[in-house]
Every structure is written in structure tokens, then in C-alpha cells.
Design a protein around this motif. Sequence first.
Motif, mmCIF file in Angstrom:
data_model
loop_
_atom_site.group_PDB
_atom_site.id
_atom_site.type_symbol
_atom_site.label_atom_id
_atom_site.label_comp_id
_atom_site.label_asym_id
_atom_site.label_seq_id
_atom_site.Cartn_x
_atom_site.Cartn_y
_atom_site.Cartn_z
ATOM 1 N N PRO A 143 39.021 40.997 13.950
ATOM 2 C CA PRO A 143 39.357 42.695 14.436
ATOM 3 C C PRO A 143 37.373 43.204 14.014
ATOM 4 O O PRO A 143 37.120 42.763 13.566
ATOM 5 N N GLU A 144 37.653 43.841 14.475
ATOM 6 C CA GLU A 144 35.792 44.411 14.272
ATOM 7 C C GLU A 144 36.422 45.809 13.288
ATOM 8 O O GLU A 144 37.382 46.516 13.326
ATOM 9 N N PRO A 145 35.286 46.088 12.438
ATOM 10 C CA PRO A 145 35.530 46.809 11.741
ATOM 11 C C PRO A 145 36.116 48.377 12.016
ATOM 12 O O PRO A 145 36.785 48.405 11.658
ATOM 13 N N ALA A 146 35.682 48.879 13.440
ATOM 14 C CA ALA A 146 36.458 50.297 13.787
ATOM 15 C C ALA A 146 37.510 50.014 14.262
ATOM 16 O O ALA A 146 38.537 50.806 13.464
ATOM 17 N N ALA A 147 38.311 48.558 14.464
ATOM 18 C CA ALA A 147 39.726 48.604 14.377
ATOM 19 C C ALA A 147 39.898 48.624 13.470
ATOM 20 O O ALA A 147 41.289 49.419 13.851
ATOM 21 N N VAL A 148 40.154 48.153 12.083
ATOM 22 C CA VAL A 148 40.714 48.578 11.484
ATOM 23 C C VAL A 148 40.890 49.770 11.127
ATOM 24 O O VAL A 148 41.570 49.734 9.807
ATOM 25 N N ARG A 149 39.295 50.249 10.589
ATOM 26 C CA ARG A 149 39.509 51.487 10.216
ATOM 27 C C ARG A 149 39.873 52.539 10.888
ATOM 28 O O ARG A 149 40.813 53.629 10.407
ATOM 29 N N HIS A 150 40.856 52.205 12.082
ATOM 30 C CA HIS A 150 41.106 53.255 13.083
ATOM 31 C C HIS A 150 42.585 52.859 12.893
ATOM 32 O O HIS A 150 43.688 53.867 13.070
ATOM 33 N N MET A 151 43.303 51.476 12.852
ATOM 34 C CA MET A 151 44.026 51.832 12.520
ATOM 35 C C MET A 151 44.635 52.372 10.642
ATOM 36 O O MET A 151 45.917 52.773 10.995
ATOM 37 N N VAL A 152 43.738 52.079 9.786
ATOM 38 C CA VAL A 152 44.028 52.521 8.716
ATOM 39 C C VAL A 152 44.175 54.308 8.941
ATOM 40 O O VAL A 152 44.835 55.173 8.692
ATOM 41 N N SER A 153 43.002 55.027 9.601
ATOM 42 C CA SER A 153 43.107 56.827 9.104
ATOM 43 C C SER A 153 44.359 56.557 10.714
ATOM 44 O O SER A 153 44.691 58.164 10.323
ATOM 45 N N THR A 154 44.753 55.803 11.642
ATOM 46 C CA THR A 154 45.730 56.315 12.267
ATOM 47 C C THR A 154 47.249 56.364 11.258
ATOM 48 O O THR A 154 48.188 57.159 11.549
ATOM 49 N N VAL A 155 47.321 56.073 10.477
ATOM 50 C CA VAL A 155 48.671 55.455 9.741
ATOM 51 C C VAL A 155 48.192 56.991 8.318
ATOM 52 O O VAL A 155 49.620 57.500 8.199
ATOM 53 N N ILE A 156 46.951 56.791 7.732
ATOM 54 C CA ILE A 156 47.361 57.471 6.556
ATOM 55 C C ILE A 156 46.394 58.504 7.048
ATOM 56 O O ILE A 156 46.641 59.576 5.820
ATOM 57 N N GLY A 157 45.916 59.366 8.236
ATOM 58 C CA GLY A 157 44.805 60.507 8.326
ATOM 59 C C GLY A 157 46.056 61.343 8.331
ATOM 60 O O GLY A 157 45.031 62.314 7.641
ATOM 61 N N GLY A 158 46.749 61.797 7.938
ATOM 62 C CA GLY A 158 48.305 62.635 7.960
ATOM 63 C C GLY A 158 47.565 63.222 6.515
ATOM 64 O O GLY A 158 48.427 63.924 6.890
ATOM 65 N N VAL A 159 48.087 62.012 5.831
ATOM 66 C CA VAL A 159 48.325 62.470 4.082
ATOM 67 C C VAL A 159 47.013 62.741 3.501
ATOM 68 O O VAL A 159 46.815 62.565 2.513
ATOM 69 N N THR A 160 45.695 62.448 3.910
ATOM 70 C CA THR A 160 44.506 62.593 3.247
ATOM 71 C C THR A 160 43.595 63.560 3.800
ATOM 72 O O THR A 160 43.770 64.283 4.534
ATOM 73 N N THR A 161 42.797 64.359 2.527
ATOM 74 C CA THR A 161 41.701 64.947 2.607
ATOM 75 C C THR A 161 40.560 64.260 3.713
ATOM 76 O O THR A 161 40.511 62.930 3.258
#
Length: 202
Positions: free
Chosen positions: A178-196
Motif C-alpha cells: 500500500p502507498e503511505p497515503a493509503a495507510v495514512r488515510h485509513m488511520v485518519s478515517t478510523v481515529i480522525g474523529g477523536v484526535t486533535t
Amino acid sequence: MTPTGVALRDVREQLFDAADRILLRDGPTGLTSRAVTTEAGVAKGVLHRHFADFDAFLADYVMARVHRMDAEAAALREAAGTGEVAGNVAASLTAVFESVAVAIVPLITFRDELRARLRQTWPAGVPVLTEAAEMIGRYLAEEQRLGRVAAGADVETLAAVLIGSGHLLYADRTGARPEPAAVRHMVSTVIGGVTTIVADDR
């Protein structure tokens, strides 16, 4: 010295490293005692002099690779409070899944006797994946303590979702990583709502 002339400074690691290469190249079906000793460049009997049988070798191999994650866990803990939470998690997931971890999972599911042996010391879950989930969970809990993850967030569940989603991204061993951007997008999707939102200053 072995009969093939190879010095056995640490025969266990020599054999484990050979198992890494076979798993990554050929998958669990290619991992046999003969393949390991051939890959390691040692006589066939060497493995059986150090382990009761091949499944005993595999159980020790899996646990050795679990313990290899200690350094990654320490690095992730030290990153708490710095950079961006999503970036830290994405980097850690990449380190885990670009190692031999993904190949170990089908090995465990492929061999009934190996699963039975691992259950004696690892009562629940799949080694490597459960250790990775605990690592991410501990990191998120520390970021929660620092106020960079919402106080009400269920960090254990988030960690499990991140590991499961990461495994899906990397599960196709024959395809491109996977491209780094794909991993980052997945992580942001999962935790974006609870992180500053913190700028990535690393």
C-alpha cells in the motif's frame, strides 16, 4: 561448526532468519524443516538438535518475532505528545505490516499443531496481531492522557480496528505494498474523529 562448515554463533536466529525469508518469498506452504535448513545453509539435523520437532521450532519462531516488536512499541511510546497522532500510528502500522508479521498470520492458521502449541503461552488471539493491537492501544491511551485523544474514546477498540484494517491493506502478499497515503488515510478515517489536529513536525 556444522557439517556444512557454517559457524553456529546463534543457530536459532540463523534458522529464524531463514524462516523469515521463506515465508516472505514462498508463503506458509513453502516453510518446511528441509527448506529452513537449506535456506540457512546448515545440515538438516541441525534444526532437530535444537528443537523437539518442527512445530516446536515454529512456536519459538513466532514468539521471537512477537518479541521483536518491543523496540517498535518503545519507539511509539516515545512519540506520544509529538508530531501528529495519525502520522505516528501510520508509521507504526507500516513498520509492523512490512515486516514478516503478515506472513506469520496465515502460517498460524495453516498449522493446527502450531496453534495448539501457541495456545499454551498465548491464550487468546493471533500472536503478532494481538501484540500490535496492544502496542497501538497503549500509545493511544498515552495520547489520551496527554489530551490529544478524546477522553471518552475507546482506545482498545480503535486499536483493534486499526490492526484489522491494516491487515486488510497488507494481506495480499503478492501485490504491491500500500502507498503511505493509503495507510495514512485509513488511520485518519478510523481515529480522525477523536484526535486533535496537530501539525506533523517530524
